[in-house]
Design an enzyme around this catalytic site. Structure first.
Site, PDB file in Angstrom:
ATOM      1  N   ARG A 111       3.547   0.651  -6.719  1.00 41.57           N
ATOM      2  CA  ARG A 111       3.534   0.920  -8.221  1.00 41.57           C
ATOM      3  C   ARG A 111       2.390  -0.810  -8.516  1.00 41.57           C
ATOM      4  O   ARG A 111       1.479  -0.403  -9.193  1.00 41.57           O
ATOM      5  CB  ARG A 111       4.606   1.276  -9.961  1.00 41.57           C
ATOM      6  CG  ARG A 111       4.264   0.830 -11.148  1.00 41.57           C
ATOM      7  CD  ARG A 111       5.783   0.868 -11.811  1.00 41.57           C
ATOM      8  NE  ARG A 111       5.807   2.272 -11.235  1.00 41.57           N
ATOM      9  CZ  ARG A 111       6.806   2.438 -11.585  1.00 41.57           C
ATOM     10  NH1 ARG A 111       8.409   1.476 -11.347  1.00 41.57           N
ATOM     11  NH2 ARG A 111       8.171   3.848 -11.245  1.00 41.57           N
ATOM     12  N   TYR A 112       3.598  -1.602  -8.505  1.00 36.06           N
ATOM     13  CA  TYR A 112       3.281  -2.705  -8.982  1.00 36.06           C
ATOM     14  C   TYR A 112       1.901  -3.342  -7.405  1.00 36.06           C
ATOM     15  O   TYR A 112       2.105  -2.914  -6.044  1.00 36.06           O
ATOM     16  CB  TYR A 112       3.597  -3.871  -8.755  1.00 36.06           C
ATOM     17  CG  TYR A 112       4.979  -4.193  -9.210  1.00 36.06           C
ATOM     18  CD1 TYR A 112       4.724  -3.679 -10.989  1.00 36.06           C
ATOM     19  CD2 TYR A 112       6.688  -3.055  -8.995  1.00 36.06           C
ATOM     20  CE1 TYR A 112       5.639  -3.725 -12.168  1.00 36.06           C
ATOM     21  CE2 TYR A 112       7.535  -2.912 -10.210  1.00 36.06           C
ATOM     22  CZ  TYR A 112       6.949  -3.071 -11.756  1.00 36.06           C
ATOM     23  OH  TYR A 112       7.823  -2.932 -12.061  1.00 36.06           O
ATOM     24  N   ARG A 160       4.469  -5.116  -4.352  1.00 34.82           N
ATOM     25  CA  ARG A 160       5.701  -4.766  -3.685  1.00 34.82           C
ATOM     26  C   ARG A 160       6.047  -2.717  -3.840  1.00 34.82           C
ATOM     27  O   ARG A 160       4.827  -2.395  -4.861  1.00 34.82           O
ATOM     28  CB  ARG A 160       6.586  -4.312  -5.315  1.00 34.82           C
ATOM     29  CG  ARG A 160       6.811  -6.303  -5.525  1.00 34.82           C
ATOM     30  CD  ARG A 160       7.737  -6.851  -7.007  1.00 34.82           C
ATOM     31  NE  ARG A 160       6.730  -7.037  -7.398  1.00 34.82           N
ATOM     32  CZ  ARG A 160       6.624  -6.819  -8.926  1.00 34.82           C
ATOM     33  NH1 ARG A 160       7.136  -6.927  -9.325  1.00 34.82           N
ATOM     34  NH2 ARG A 160       5.585  -7.687  -9.498  1.00 34.82           N
ATOM     35  N   CYS A 171      25.266   8.239  -2.322  1.00 35.71           N
ATOM     36  CA  CYS A 171      26.504   6.625  -2.011  1.00 35.71           C
ATOM     37  C   CYS A 171      27.689   7.463  -2.231  1.00 35.71           C
ATOM     38  O   CYS A 171      28.232   8.176  -2.660  1.00 35.71           O
ATOM     39  CB  CYS A 171      25.945   6.681  -3.626  1.00 35.71           C
ATOM     40  SG  CYS A 171      24.344   6.015  -4.302  1.00 35.71           S
ATOM     41  N   CYS A 229      27.821   6.479  -9.558  1.00 32.51           N
ATOM     42  CA  CYS A 229      28.087   5.732 -11.441  1.00 32.51           C
ATOM     43  C   CYS A 229      27.737   6.992 -12.410  1.00 32.51           C
ATOM     44  O   CYS A 229      26.263   7.245 -11.982  1.00 32.51           O
ATOM     45  CB  CYS A 229      27.089   4.446 -10.921  1.00 32.51           C
ATOM     46  SG  CYS A 229      26.988   3.543  -9.611  1.00 32.51           S
ATOM     47  N   CYS A 236      24.142   5.977 -13.487  1.00 31.87           N
ATOM     48  CA  CYS A 236      22.546   5.757 -12.487  1.00 31.87           C
ATOM     49  C   CYS A 236      21.593   6.415 -12.942  1.00 31.87           C
ATOM     50  O   CYS A 236      21.291   7.285 -13.320  1.00 31.87           O
ATOM     51  CB  CYS A 236      22.712   6.832 -10.815  1.00 31.87           C
ATOM     52  SG  CYS A 236      21.859   6.858 -10.250  1.00 31.87           S
ATOM     53  N   ARG A 279      18.812   7.599 -10.768  1.00 29.85           N
ATOM     54  CA  ARG A 279      18.257   8.507  -9.820  1.00 29.85           C
ATOM     55  C   ARG A 279      19.256   9.852  -9.439  1.00 29.85           C
ATOM     56  O   ARG A 279      19.684  10.292  -8.625  1.00 29.85           O
ATOM     57  CB  ARG A 279      18.122   7.603  -8.306  1.00 29.85           C
ATOM     58  CG  ARG A 279      17.068   6.500  -8.621  1.00 29.85           C
ATOM     59  CD  ARG A 279      15.961   6.329  -7.052  1.00 29.85           C
ATOM     60  NE  ARG A 279      15.357   4.974  -7.567  1.00 29.85           N
ATOM     61  CZ  ARG A 279      16.130   3.767  -6.882  1.00 29.85           C
ATOM     62  NH1 ARG A 279      16.666   2.877  -6.586  1.00 29.85           N
ATOM     63  NH2 ARG A 279      15.167   3.107  -7.230  1.00 29.85           N
ATOM     64  N   ASP A 305      17.723   2.583 -18.981  1.00 33.91           N
ATOM     65  CA  ASP A 305      16.451   3.205 -18.821  1.00 33.91           C
ATOM     66  C   ASP A 305      16.973   4.626 -20.228  1.00 33.91           C
ATOM     67  O   ASP A 305      17.883   5.546 -19.284  1.00 33.91           O
ATOM     68  CB  ASP A 305      15.720   3.934 -17.207  1.00 33.91           C
ATOM     69  CG  ASP A 305      15.675   2.480 -16.472  1.00 33.91           C
ATOM     70  OD1 ASP A 305      15.084   1.660 -17.425  1.00 33.91           O
ATOM     71  OD2 ASP A 305      16.003   2.190 -14.952  1.00 33.91           O
ATOM     72  N   ASP A 336      11.844  -1.351 -18.280  1.00 34.15           N
ATOM     73  CA  ASP A 336      11.235  -0.540 -17.927  1.00 34.15           C
ATOM     74  C   ASP A 336      10.990   0.736 -18.750  1.00 34.15           C
ATOM     75  O   ASP A 336      11.182   0.898 -19.061  1.00 34.15           O
ATOM     76  CB  ASP A 336      11.866  -0.011 -16.548  1.00 34.15           C
ATOM     77  CG  ASP A 336      11.617  -0.253 -15.040  1.00 34.15           C
ATOM     78  OD1 ASP A 336      10.429   0.078 -15.048  1.00 34.15           O
ATOM     79  OD2 ASP A 336      11.759  -0.071 -14.662  1.00 34.15           O
ATOM     80  N   LYS A 388       7.579  -3.080 -15.525  1.00 36.46           N
ATOM     81  CA  LYS A 388       8.779  -3.908 -16.059  1.00 36.46           C
ATOM     82  C   LYS A 388       8.926  -4.573 -17.434  1.00 36.46           C
ATOM     83  O   LYS A 388       7.406  -5.484 -16.854  1.00 36.46           O
ATOM     84  CB  LYS A 388      10.281  -4.299 -15.769  1.00 36.46           C
ATOM     85  CG  LYS A 388      10.827  -4.037 -14.376  1.00 36.46           C
ATOM     86  CD  LYS A 388      12.332  -4.951 -13.387  1.00 36.46           C
ATOM     87  CE  LYS A 388      12.779  -3.820 -12.513  1.00 36.46           C
ATOM     88  NZ  LYS A 388      10.836  -3.139 -11.621  1.00 36.46           N
TER      89      LYS A 388
HETATM   90  S1  SF4 Z   1      23.373   3.453  -9.081  1.00 40.53           S
HETATM   91 FE1  SF4 Z   1      22.537   5.040  -8.480  1.00 40.53          FE
HETATM   92  S2  SF4 Z   1      22.338   5.043  -6.508  1.00 40.53           S
HETATM   93 FE2  SF4 Z   1      22.790   2.866  -7.623  1.00 40.53          FE
HETATM   94  S3  SF4 Z   1      25.257   2.877  -6.258  1.00 40.53           S
HETATM   95 FE3  SF4 Z   1      25.258   4.046  -7.902  1.00 40.53          FE
HETATM   96  S4  SF4 Z   1      24.838   6.107  -7.686  1.00 40.53           S
HETATM   97 FE4  SF4 Z   1      23.930   4.850  -6.290  1.00 40.53          FE
END
Ligand code: SF4
Length: 347
Positions: free
Chosen positions: A85-86, A89, A98, A102, A105, A107, A267, A304, A311
């Site tokens: 994108r940038y 980077r 993972c 979380c 997250c 993603r 986000d 973002d 960002k």
């Molecule tokens: S935020 Fe998402 S990518 Fe990062 S550790 Fe937690 S579950 Fe995994």
């Protein structure tokens, strides 16, 4: 990791609403934890909210304002694993694995895909792309958590990137020192990292309760490899959206020699919107922190921009221009007028 075992262990501790959330939410957005992070969740309300599902994740009205991929990472892909994108980077998402999932997250869309780890063939595609694009000086390896990629493969990816002359830094984003510090201490990840010369690590602490003795030991192991460590935090409603909590977090990070680098507004991701705060909340928190702690402990607050537009740092305005002069706001709120330059213009 031991999802089923963990669930039966924690069910006696769950409220009725939490049990219902596990039942309704996990078929859509799964649950996964390490024993370490689960124990922490049972001692910390904030960690509990980051780990246990809540019914708000699937609230059809609230979540209808979110998108699976508001930052358009998929759209800007140049190979199956690399997003550009940038100009300087690139992002390489090497896995969707993972050990701890979380709830906030960004993603979450990748949780719904079958487990993937970057293949040897795809690593070659990434290396070819980066080699051919001389503007790329910074490669961010992310996931999922790249520390769980087969270590020989991770080593090959890093060492090959380091050999490309225009690549100046390789950043690895990981939350394992926070959620699974034993992995950092017991696996050979540090053996891989200590051979590197361009690697920086970005960790992800959101709350001071996450900075435990064991987690600090994991950070120290990474530091022994000679690697600079920065932290990114996401501003999360009901978890860390207060100046007191973030002051405590950033002070603690400094005390373990981790630089608070970014504070992100959450986000607008589907399944995560219940954690979102107003943009202005973060600005006000940073303004308060400037009155209390050294700038070395204050991260950039950034949003973002949806649509993959990048960002934007949003720091509180602490000056305004009036004619040839500046009106500056000091740490304790005093307004001071200063000339733009010396000697003042026209004298
Ligand atoms: S935020 Fe998402 S990518 Fe990062 S550790 Fe937690 S579950 Fe995994």
């Amino acid at each position: 990791m031991p999802v089923a075992g963990s669930l039966s262990r924690i069910f006696p501790f769950l409220s009725g609403e939490e049990k219902e959330a596990f039942r309704q939410v996990t078929p859509i957005y799964p649950f996964s934890t390490t024993d370490y992070y689960l124990d922490l969740a049972l001692r910390s309300k904030a960690v509990r909210k980051m780990l246990f599902p809540s019914l708000e994740e699937i609230d059809p009205v609230l979540q209808s304002f979110g998108e699976d991929d508001p930052l358009r990472e998929e759209e800007h892909k140049k190979t199956s694993y690399l997003t550009h994108r940038y100009p300087d980077r690139v992002l390489v998402v090497v896995t969707n694995y993972c050990p701890v999932l979380c709830r906030f997250c960004m993603r979450k869309r990748n949780w719904l895909k079958p487990r993937f780890f970057i293949t040897e063939e795809e690593i070659e595609n990434v290396l070819r792309y980066v080699s051919a694009n001389e503007t790329v000086r910074d490669v961010l390896i992310s996931g999922g958590d790249p520390f769980y990629l087969e270590l020989e493969r991770l080593e090959y990816l890093i060492s090959s990137l380091e050999k490309i002359p225009h690549v100046e830094i390789v950043r690895i984003g990981t939350r394992s020192p926070v959620t699974d510090p034993e992995w950092v201490l017991k696996s050979d990840i540090c053996e891989v990292l200590k051979e590197t010369s361009k690697v920086w690590v970005n960790v992800h602490y959101n709350h001071p309760d996450e900075i435990t003795e064991l987690s600090t030991s994991a950070v120290r192991e990474l530091q022994k490899c000679g690697i600079p460590i920065n932290n990114q935090t996401v501003l999360l409603k009901g978890i860390n959206d207060s100046a007191d909590i973030l002051e405590n977090l950033f002070r603690k990070l400094q005390s373990i020699r981790v630089r608070p680098y970014y504070l992100f507004r959450c986000d607008p991701v589907k399944g995560v919107l219940h954690f979102s705060t107003p943009i202005s909340k973060g600005i006000e928190i940073i303004r308060t922190l400037f009155r209390r702690i050294s700038p070395l402990a204050i991260p950039y607050y950034a949003v973002d921009v949806p649509g993959g537009l990048g960002k934007v740092p949003l720091m509180p305005e602490r000056y305004r221009k009036e004619g040839d002069k500046f009106v500056l706001e000091t740490f304790n709120g005093r307004k001071v007028i200063m000339e733009d330059e010396f000697p003042p213009k026209g004298e």
